[in-house]
Design an enzyme around this catalytic site. Structure first.
Site, PDB file in Angstrom:
ATOM      1  N   ASN A  79       0.307  -1.338   0.212  1.00  0.00           N
ATOM      2  CA  ASN A  79       0.188   0.365   0.148  1.00  0.00           C
ATOM      3  C   ASN A  79       0.781   1.339   0.415  1.00  0.00           C
ATOM      4  OD1 ASN A  79      -1.574  -2.015   1.787  1.00  0.00           O
ATOM      5  ND2 ASN A  79      -2.517  -0.958   0.372  1.00  0.00           N
ATOM      6  N   ILE A  86       0.986   6.709  -0.072  1.00  0.00           N
ATOM      7  CA  ILE A  86      -0.062   5.293   0.510  1.00  0.00           C
ATOM      8  C   ILE A  86      -0.954   5.788   0.322  1.00  0.00           C
ATOM      9  CG2 ILE A  86      -0.721   5.118   3.375  1.00  0.00           C
ATOM     10  CD1 ILE A  86       1.936   7.608   3.970  1.00  0.00           C
ATOM     11  N   CYS A  87      -1.767   4.588   0.411  1.00  0.00           N
ATOM     12  CA  CYS A  87      -3.166   4.128  -0.475  1.00  0.00           C
ATOM     13  C   CYS A  87      -4.014   3.390   0.919  1.00  0.00           C
ATOM     14  CB  CYS A  87      -3.300   3.154  -1.287  1.00  0.00           C
ATOM     15  SG  CYS A  87      -4.608   2.423  -1.848  1.00  0.00           S
ATOM     16  N   MET A  88      -4.470   4.768   1.354  1.00  0.00           N
ATOM     17  CA  MET A  88      -5.372   4.567   3.113  1.00  0.00           C
ATOM     18  C   MET A  88      -6.905   5.571   2.276  1.00  0.00           C
ATOM     19  SD  MET A  88      -4.046   4.431   6.539  1.00  0.00           S
ATOM     20  CE  MET A  88      -3.945   6.307   6.792  1.00  0.00           C
ATOM     21  N   ASP A 123      -6.170  -3.417  -2.325  1.00  0.00           N
ATOM     22  CA  ASP A 123      -6.294  -2.107  -2.452  1.00  0.00           C
ATOM     23  C   ASP A 123      -4.748  -1.683  -2.644  1.00  0.00           C
ATOM     24  OD1 ASP A 123      -7.063   0.333  -3.254  1.00  0.00           O
ATOM     25  OD2 ASP A 123      -7.784   1.352  -0.873  1.00  0.00           O
TER      26      ASP A 123
END
Length: 195
Positions: A79, A86-88, A123
């Site tokens: 992620n 950052i993928c959050m 994701d």
């Protein structure tokens, strides 16, 4: 003005009652637009004993718009991409994300630390790493440990945190009322809870 009062209040709160494994300070003492955060790699993960530096850019419309946070220290994670992005969900505006003005910087850093413990391969920003995480967990963990050892292990975490602001015995943080709180370095980084 609201942005700076909010940031001052959040930094004051984080430094007066630190959370284990995270810290956050202004990158430059003259501005609160860019902050530096440090996350200690969670135990029982491939990031254990790593000291990860992050950079936080506070937008003008904060807290109505989420801060932009990226890893400065390279990390092997599905992620987090090679640029440190950052993928959050907490870092994205609705409807694609869950950002809300009530979310504090401390909560974001705690969430990022939890993401290090529990990656979300469904994701990913790095599809190859996500696939490796799903299909060959041992290989993923081995590579993540190698990255941590190469880029994030500078010494024992407690030693690094004590050295970080070596020239300052105490950090002075002003809260929004103008009062001053002195927080010793060990408490500031949550070492009193770690030792």
């Amino acid at each position: 003005m609201q942005k700076f009062q909010r940031i001052k209040r959040e930094l004051f709160r984080m430094n007066s009652t630190p959370t284990q494994g995270i810290s956050c300070t202004p990158k430059d003492e003259n501005t609160l637009d860019v902050l530096t955060a440090v996350i200690i790699g969670p135990q029982c993960t491939p990031y254990e004993n790593g000291t990860f530096q992050l950079e936080i850019h506070i937008p003008d419309k904060y807290p109505f718009v989420p801060p932009m946070i990226k890893f400065v220290t390279p990390i092997y994670h599905p992620n987090i991409d090679n640029a440190g992005r950052i993928c959050m969900d907490n870092l994205k505006m609705p409807p694609k994300g869950t950002w809300a003005p009530q979310i504090a910087l401390e909560n974001l850093l705690i969430s990022i630390r939890l993401l290090m413990t529990n990656p979300n391969p469904d994701d990913p920003l790095m599809p190859d790493i996500a696939e490796e995480y799903k299909s060959s967990r041992e290989q993923f963990e081995s590579k993540a440990r190698e990255y941590t050892k190469k880029y994030a292990i500078i010494g024992e975490p407690s030693t690094l945190l004590r050295k970080r602001d070596k020239e300052l015995t105490h950090t002075v943080v002003e809260d929004i009322s103008g009062d001053t709180a002195r927080v010793d370095e060990q408490k500031r980084f949550g070492q009193d809870k770690m030792d």
